[in-house]
Design an enzyme around this catalytic site. Structure first.
Site, PDB file in Angstrom:
ATOM      1  CE  LYS A  51      19.761 -26.289 -23.990  1.00  0.00           C
ATOM      2  NZ  LYS A  51      21.034 -25.682 -23.626  1.00  0.00           N
ATOM      3  CD  GLN A  95      23.975 -24.595 -25.346  1.00  0.00           C
ATOM      4  OE1 GLN A  95      22.837 -24.403 -24.956  1.00  0.00           O
ATOM      5  NE2 GLN A  95      24.617 -25.709 -25.092  1.00  0.00           N
ATOM      6  CG  ASP A 118      21.665 -22.967 -18.184  1.00  0.00           C
ATOM      7  OD1 ASP A 118      21.278 -24.134 -18.349  1.00  0.00           O
ATOM      8  OD2 ASP A 118      22.237 -22.289 -19.056  1.00  0.00           O
TER       9      ASP A 118
HETATM   10  N1  GUN Z   1      26.485 -26.422 -22.515  1.00  0.00           N
HETATM   11  C1  GUN Z   1      26.439 -27.737 -22.189  1.00  0.00           C
HETATM   12  N2  GUN Z   1      25.444 -27.961 -21.311  1.00  0.00           N
HETATM   13  C2  GUN Z   1      24.851 -26.779 -21.083  1.00  0.00           C
HETATM   14  C3  GUN Z   1      23.738 -26.379 -20.282  1.00  0.00           C
HETATM   15  O1  GUN Z   1      23.098 -27.161 -19.566  1.00  0.00           O
HETATM   16  N3  GUN Z   1      23.434 -25.059 -20.337  1.00  0.00           N
HETATM   17  C4  GUN Z   1      24.130 -24.161 -21.087  1.00  0.00           C
HETATM   18  N4  GUN Z   1      23.765 -22.886 -21.047  1.00  0.00           N
HETATM   19  N5  GUN Z   1      25.167 -24.506 -21.832  1.00  0.00           N
HETATM   20  C5  GUN Z   1      25.512 -25.801 -21.832  1.00  0.00           C
END
Ligand code: GUN
Length: 283
Positions: A51, A95, A118
Site C-alpha cells: 500500500k 489493517q 476501505d
Molecule cells: N485485511 C484484508 N483485506 C483488507 C482490506 O481490504 N482492508 C483492511 N483494512 N484490512 C484488510
C-alpha cells in the site's frame, strides 16, 4: 478461454489515478493516506508495504503507523481521532485483522466516513446498499473493473457469489446487483452448491479454500473470478478455483497470483483520490 490480466488492469487504474493526482497537485492538493497496522502478522505486513509503495507510485503522501501488539484500544482510538482531525490526511485505513484484545468494529466506527477509504464504516456500507456511495469496497470494486475489462455486459446475467463476508461477498453481490445482474450468494451452509454454481454466467469465489471450485461446478463459457489467496498441498500460493481444469471450460478466468490481488490496492488509491477531492470540495 482468456486469462484476465489483473496486473495490466491494475496498472491502467493506477495510471489514471496518477494523472488525476498530478492535476490536483497543480492546485496545491496532495492526497494523503494513513495506514495503521497493529502487531506483526506477516501477511498484513506485506499488504501494508504494498500500500505504501502504491502511494508513492501514484504521487500520494502516506504515513504508516506500525503499533506494537500490546497497543490498547484507547491508544488506537486516540490515533484514529487524531488522524480524523488532520487536514493533510484524506484517507484512514486500519489493517485487519487486529490482535484479539482489540475491537475492530470500534475502530471502524470511529473513522470519519469521509475518510473511510476501505468503505467498512456502517455509513459507507449503508450507502452501498442504497446505491448512493462515495467509496466502493476495494476488492469488489476491483473485481467489477476486471469484469468490465472482458467487455461482457453484466445486465441480466446470472451471477453467483460464493462467500458472504462483509469485506468481499456481501458488497460484491451489491455491486453486481447495481449493474443489473441476477445475484445469488452461497455459503458454508448452502445445500446443493454445485447445482447453483453451475448456473452462473459470472462466478465469484471468495471462500478461502484451496482449489475448491472444480470444473464440474462451472457452467460452460462462464466468467470465473478467484478471490482466494490459499496454499495448496505443497505450500504453493493458489486460489479457491482449480485453475487448470476450470480454465478449459470457462470464457474468462482470473489467475492467482496476478488476478484480483493487484486490483485491491489500486482501488484503494482510487478511493483516496476521491477522498481528497471530496474534502477539497472538488467532487
Ligand atoms: N485485511 C484484508 N483485506 C483488507 C482490506 O481490504 N482492508 C483492511 N483494512 N484490512 C484488510
Amino acid at each position: 478461454m482468456a486469462i484476465i490480466d489483473g496486473r495490466a488492469v491494475s496498472k491502467s487504474v493506477r495510471e489514471r489515478v496518477a494523472k488525476e493526482t498530478a492535476l490536483l497537485k497543480e492546485k496545491g492538493i496532495t492526497p494523503g493516506l494513513a495506514v495503521i497496522i497493529v502487531g506483526d502478522d506477516s501477511a498484513s505486513q506485506v499488504y501494508v508495504k504494498n500500500k505504501e509503495k502504491a502511494c508513492e507510485e501514484v504521487g500520494f503522501y502516506s504515513e504508516k503507523y506500525a503499533l506494537p501488539a500490546s497497543t490498547t484500544q484507547e491508544e488506537l482510538n486516540a490515533l484514529v481521532e487524531e488522524l480524523n482531525n488532520r487536514s493533510d490526511i484524506n484517507g484512514i485505513l486500519c489493517q485487519l485483522p487486529l490482535p484479539a484484545h482489540l475491537d475492530d468494529k470500534e475502530v471502524i466506527n470511529l473513522i470519519n466516513p469521509i475518510k473511510d477509504v476501505d468503505a467498512f464504516h456502517p455509513i459507507s456500507v449503508g450507502a452501498i446498499m442504497i446505491g448512493d456511495y462515495k467509496f466502493l469496497p476495494c476488492t469488489p470494486a476491483g473485481i467489477m473493473e476486471l469484469i468490465h475489462s472482458t467487455g461482457v455486459d453484466v445486465t441480466g446475467k446470472k451471477a453467483v457469489v460464493m462467500g458472504r463476508s462483509n469485506i468481499v461477498g456481501k458488497p460484491m453481490a451489491m455491486l453486481l446487483l447495481h449493474e443489473n445482474a441476477t445475484v445469488e450468494i452461497t455459503h458454508s451452509k448452502t445445500e446443493n452448491l454445485a447445482e447453483i454454481t453451475r448456473e452462473a454466467d459470472i462466478l465469484v469465489a471468495a471462500i478461502g479454500k484451496a482449489k475448491f471450485v472444480t470444473a464440474d461446478m462451472v457452467k460452460e463459457g462462464a466468467i470465473v473470478i478467484d478471490v482466494g489467496m490459499d496454499r495448496d498441498e505443497n505450500g504453493k500460493l493458489c486460489g479457491d478455483v482449480d485453475f487448470d481444469s476450470v480454465a478449459e471450460k470457462c470464457s474468462f478466468i482470473t489467475p492467482v497470483p496476478g488476478g484480483v490481488g493487484p486490483m485491491t490496492i489500486s482501488m484503494l488509491m482510487q478511493n483516496t483520490l476521491t477522498a481528497a477531492k471530496l474534502q477539497n470540495n472538488l467532487d
